[in-house]
Design an enzyme around this catalytic site. Structure first.
Site, PDB file in Angstrom:
ATOM      1  N   GLY B  54       0.825  -1.198   0.000  1.00  0.00           N
ATOM      2  CA  GLY B  54       0.000   0.000   0.000  1.00  0.00           C
ATOM      3  C   GLY B  54       0.861   1.250   0.000  1.00  0.00           C
ATOM      4  CB  SER B  55       0.559   4.556  -1.565  1.00  0.00           C
ATOM      5  OG  SER B  55       0.950   4.070  -2.826  1.00  0.00           O
ATOM      6  N   GLY B  56       1.497   5.353   1.155  1.00  0.00           N
ATOM      7  CA  GLY B  56       1.351   6.016   2.443  1.00  0.00           C
ATOM      8  C   GLY B  56       2.498   5.715   3.388  1.00  0.00           C
ATOM      9  CG  HIS B  57       3.538   2.300   4.211  1.00  0.00           C
ATOM     10  ND1 HIS B  57       2.924   2.516   5.424  1.00  0.00           N
ATOM     11  CD2 HIS B  57       2.771   1.385   3.558  1.00  0.00           C
ATOM     12  CE1 HIS B  57       1.835   1.762   5.495  1.00  0.00           C
ATOM     13  NE2 HIS B  57       1.715   1.072   4.380  1.00  0.00           N
ATOM     14  CE  LYS B 105       5.004  -3.026   3.802  1.00  0.00           C
ATOM     15  NZ  LYS B 105       4.850  -2.874   2.330  1.00  0.00           N
ATOM     16  CG  ASP B 110       1.096  -6.163   1.227  1.00  0.00           C
ATOM     17  OD1 ASP B 110      -0.026  -5.660   1.323  1.00  0.00           O
ATOM     18  OD2 ASP B 110       2.141  -5.473   1.234  1.00  0.00           O
ATOM     19  CG  HIS B 219      -1.170  -0.406   7.337  1.00  0.00           C
ATOM     20  ND1 HIS B 219      -0.414  -1.506   7.598  1.00  0.00           N
ATOM     21  CD2 HIS B 219      -1.082  -0.187   6.005  1.00  0.00           C
ATOM     22  CE1 HIS B 219       0.104  -1.955   6.455  1.00  0.00           C
ATOM     23  NE2 HIS B 219      -0.278  -1.178   5.492  1.00  0.00           N
TER      24      HIS B 219
END
Ligand SMILES: Nc1ncnc2c1ncn2[C@@H]1O[C@H](COP(=O)(O)OP(=O)(O)O)[C@@H](O)[C@H]1O
Ligand SMILES: Nc1ncnc2c1ncn2[C@@H]1O[C@H](COP(=O)(O)OP(=O)(O)O)[C@@H](O)[C@H]1O
Ligand SMILES: [Mg+2]
Ligand SMILES: [Mg+2]
Ligand SMILES: [Mg+2]
Ligand SMILES: [Mg+2]
Lengths: 207, 333, 333, 207
Positions: B54-57, B105, B110, B219
């Site tokens: 996921g994006s945001g990391h 991960k 994922d 998250h």
């Protein structure tokens, strides 16, 4: 009365509308015990399904289900994407290329979907996942088996709804909610809720 | 919610355009599905190292694409695993005879999505392997959970596997090395505030004015327990204890200490925490030989930090020190 | 206020200890007064480049100490200019025959304290010069204000002056170059949230849920106006306009574009903003030839960004590209 | 009655106590139109002055003032550090090494302090700075000039208090508050307030 390709497509359109309507609710449920994206993921996926169907409705119910499966796999992401994608894929395989689905095929499709989810996600009853909605849905559908499609789906929807409700008291053992341990109890599982919403929409379309 | 964005649905794609504009010498971006690829990909004869999630990391993973690290990164929607077709696109753009290693991960989404992509690649006769990183000691690793999450250790794994691939190691060797790293890296995180996902519009969880979430995931998923806010000395001691006792790390061990910001922690606090961790490890006779300090695996605007310890040996140290040229990590290049 | 600190009075000193532990190969820290010094200082025959200011803007300035950039940084208390004795200690630790250049951000406190230190150095027969950077277009530069603030341009100035000193330029040359940079660099910042100074314990200002402070300084001082939150496209256009029209920058100009996070802005938003700025500059025929994107001059946990444009020529570009090895900026080293 | 070194030291101790007491207020004032550190800066500086005096009180009033000046310069930082530091330094210079200060010396010290602040900071009347407290303080002290030290300082304190109050309506033209432009009006200047507090403390010590 059996399901035509157009009937399956309509059921999916109805499901998309219900998911869109409940997007915020699913986000909120996932925010409580997950990462808050379930409503967005499902909505993105089902909007894409509608767009794909707007292009052209394939000419068998199985092909419609397969289109939904591949679209969900490539648009939903997260845990729900491959799980629902696999469910629709297995359902499409089991009905192969029959031109119309009767009650028996619908039951078989539901069971295949459940088995797909369990094969992929390894969740069993009581893990607080969509499986807890699917299991009673399939059981109820099988029990109503002799009846017509509408009755089968109505039974499945009822089973899913009560199954989803039963997740409230559970402690999650699969998916993101499992990180919460005991703290996951007291919350409705978002995936179980979306399963109940989908089956309710299918039942409504069949009425 | 105030954010520097346009339509929340376009955040990732628009951000990738900025990334591509900023680092055209290092990487390029393919859209629909979104993939970040090393500028000179495919590199002939080299094992491709690919990761995503996921994006945001950020800077994970796109900021680690480049010489000596990743060949491609697959960014999903914010906090949402990418889909198999995107992973497939990354494989196509980078993978040849030498094969590819997927660094995944450990999150259900994922794992499932990369698994599907791996099956699709195998069907095309590409040698694609996966390793799953699960370094977060906050989560009990049992059949009663989805298993431990992949967190800070991911950054170290990507650097080391990337360096091995860059020096020409075979897929067998890169995979073996990755499994070794996974076996000896451990992390723990804490959060002081929650992140806000653009399409959600409100904080991912509610934390009291004097509460800290101990054992947070990237998250903002909770981990062990909520504790009252406490001085940095006590908090860092709690974190170091949790990691050291898990592997366990012991006297005489050589380690890399990675002090990570979850996004919004001021650097002045991050270095303060790092200093305490160094002192506590020295007290235990654990020798910190390499360190990384900064925001490298984040959770949007979450305030908090994570600590990661990796047991080093000469080979891992050499690979850590090897040249790297990415948007977020760069040395000797 | 939740922060990863012990006693607020010790934040800066404890943080510097962590910085020293993390980067012993690059720098060392002297305490009481606090100074960050290049590990190999004093470098014989080289002009020393020194900067400093209040803490809370990390990595500025301590993160820029090292080969090719600063010889020393003088960190004051959080958001408080350092005292002359600290500046003096930095000069003593780094400055020989070749003299030193002090890079001072234009704030009354910084100017006064560095001025005093400069006088003390002159009394010891050291050739110490100062330049004052004031690149913030948000503030009207008139006799009715303390003048424009030094903001993002400071980072670029430190890199370029540092590179000139590293290649052996004389103090005259380094100073002239610094003045040239100051003459052709412009910045503007915006804030979405306020920072919280540890010893204050509450946010530095109050901003409504849908308000943006346009023209913010790096201490959260307001600038031009408060505006309602708006999409990134509109906000970045407003920022680019303010900078471009100020110098002005025009068609055919070669520039470095620096998109800076004020601390807590997620990288996904920062790159998104950067991409928009690149596009807007291209539309105006301004050629972005170099870029820097990241949190390099921050305001604790403030959310917001700043944009800085520096007009480039061959010499400035060469100095920008020259090797640098600091905690926060590193390439070719 | 003149000021002995011990008397000056006591006045500084009293000032430190008052600053400590008003630390939060000064922070709040500076938070409104500056960066919120004035109370912390002043408190850090004056606590250091007290610590320095606890070591040993120098043997002339001028030396005591000089010790205060160098301590403030090296401990306060910000704009206020060099400004107050210069004020005390100039005051110490003007009284040179006299063993005791009479009213005339106190007046001269106050004027020297003001001139020091203006020389360093270039602020004039109406810029909304500590100068707006110091100017009327010095004027009032000079007017009360013939009287004793207590009367001089009482007059200065009164002048400073009303001068500080007058900054509320002003638009800042120096220091950090000037960035606010018109928005700086309606707030008391923190430096003017701390000047008023210091002079009030000195007056109290002399009573
Ligand atoms: N292993 C699993 N088996 C079945 N369902 C699962 C499993 N893991 C998660 N789920 C379902 O997926 C839902 C979460 O989906 P979503 O939020 O879209 O993905 P993610 O958890 O990756 O953010 C959960 O509520 C749960 O019902
Ligand atoms: N040029 C100046 N001349 C006189 N006084 C000034 C000047 N600039 C600032 N001041 C005073 O300093 C005060 C602020 O001090 P402080 O908050 O400690 O420093 P900083 O502004 O650097 O944070 C202001 O309230 C004002 O009274
Ligand atoms: Mg989710
Ligand atoms: Mg998710
Ligand atoms: Mg200040
Ligand atoms: Mg201040």
């Amino acid at each position: 009365m059996g399901c035509t390709p157009e009937g399956v497509a309509n059921a999916l359109r109805g499901a998309a509308a219900v998911i869109a309507e409940h997007r915020a609710e699913l986000i909120e449920l996932d925010r409580a015990i997950g990462d808050g994206d379930h409503g967005e993921n499902m909505n993105r996926g089902f909007q894409a399904v509608v767009a794909a169907l707007d292009g052209a409705v394939p000419d068998t119910p199985g092909a419609v289900l397969k289109l939904a499966a591949t679209t969900l796999i490539s648009k939903v992401g997260g845990a729900a994407g491959p799980l629902y994608g696999t469910a629709f894929l297995r359902a499409s395989t089991v009905v192969s290329n029959q031109p119309e689905l009767g009650a028996a095929e619908v039951v078989a499709a539901l069971r295949a979907g459940l088995e797909g989810v369990q094969a992929r996600g390894k969740a069993v009853e009581g893990d607080k996942t969509m499986v807890d909605a699917l299991l009673p849905a399939v059981a109820a559908a099988e029990k109503a088996g002799g009846a017509d499609v509408a009755a089968v789906l109505a039974a499945a929807a009822e089973g899913a709804a009560s199954g989803a409700q039963s997740t409230v008291d559970l402690v999650a053992r699969k998916g993101r909610a499992s990180y919460l341990g005991e703290r996951s109890a007291g919350h409705l599982d978002p995936g179980a809720r979306s399963t109940a919403l989908l089956l309710e929409a299918f039942a409504k379309a069949a009425r | 919610m105030k954010k520097i964005i346009n339509d929340p649905a376009d955040v990732v794609t628009e951000s990738l355009r900025g990334l591509a504009a900023a680092h055209a010498d290092i990487l390029r971006v393919q859209e629909d599905p979104n993939v970040v690829v090393r500028a000179d990909a495919p590199v002939a004869g080299k094992v491709a190292v690919i990761s995503g999630g996921g994006s945001g990391h950020e800077p994970l993973h796109g900021g680690f694409v480049g010489l000596g690290m990743l060949d491609a990164a697959v960014p999903g929607a914010v906090f949402t695993s990418p889909t198999p077709d995107a992973v497939q696109a990354a494989i196509s753009a980078t993978t040849g005879e030498a094969g590819a290693l997927l660094i995944v991960k450990n999150y259900t989404g994922d794992v499932l999505n990369f698994e599907t992509a791996g099956e699709l690649a195998a069907a095309e006769d590409l040698d694609v392997r996966s390793v799953v990183i699960d370094d977060d000691v906050a989560v009990a690793d049992s059949t009663y959970t989805a298993g431990r999450r992949g967190v800070g250790g991911t950054v170290l794994l990507e650097k080391i596997a990337g360096a091995a691939a860059e020096r020409g190691d075979s897929l067998d060797a890169v995979e073996a090395l990755a499994r070794k790293v996974i076996g000896q890296v451990r992390s723990i995180g804490v959060a002081l505030t929650a992140p806000t996902v653009p399409h959600v519009g409100e904080p991912s969880f509610d934390l009291g004015a004097d509460e800290i979430e101990f054992g947070i995931g990237i998250h903002g998923e909770p981990g062990r327990e909520r504790i009252p806010a406490e001085p940095a000395d006590a908090l860092v001691a709690r974190m170091v204890g949790a990691i050291v006792e898990d592997l366990p790390f012991g006297e005489g061990d050589r380690v890399l200490l990675f002090t990570n910001s979850m996004g919004a922690t001021p650097l002045v606090e991050l270095y303060l925490a790092h200093g305490i961790a160094e002192r506590l490890l020295a007290d235990r006779g654990i020798m910190v030989e390499r360190r990384l300090v900064g925001p490298y695996i984040t959770s949007l605007e979450m305030q908090g930090i994570s600590l990661t310890l990796l047991k080093l040996d000469d080979e891992l140290t050499e690979l850590w020190d090897a040249p790297v040229n990415t948007a977020a990590l760069r040395w000797k290049a």
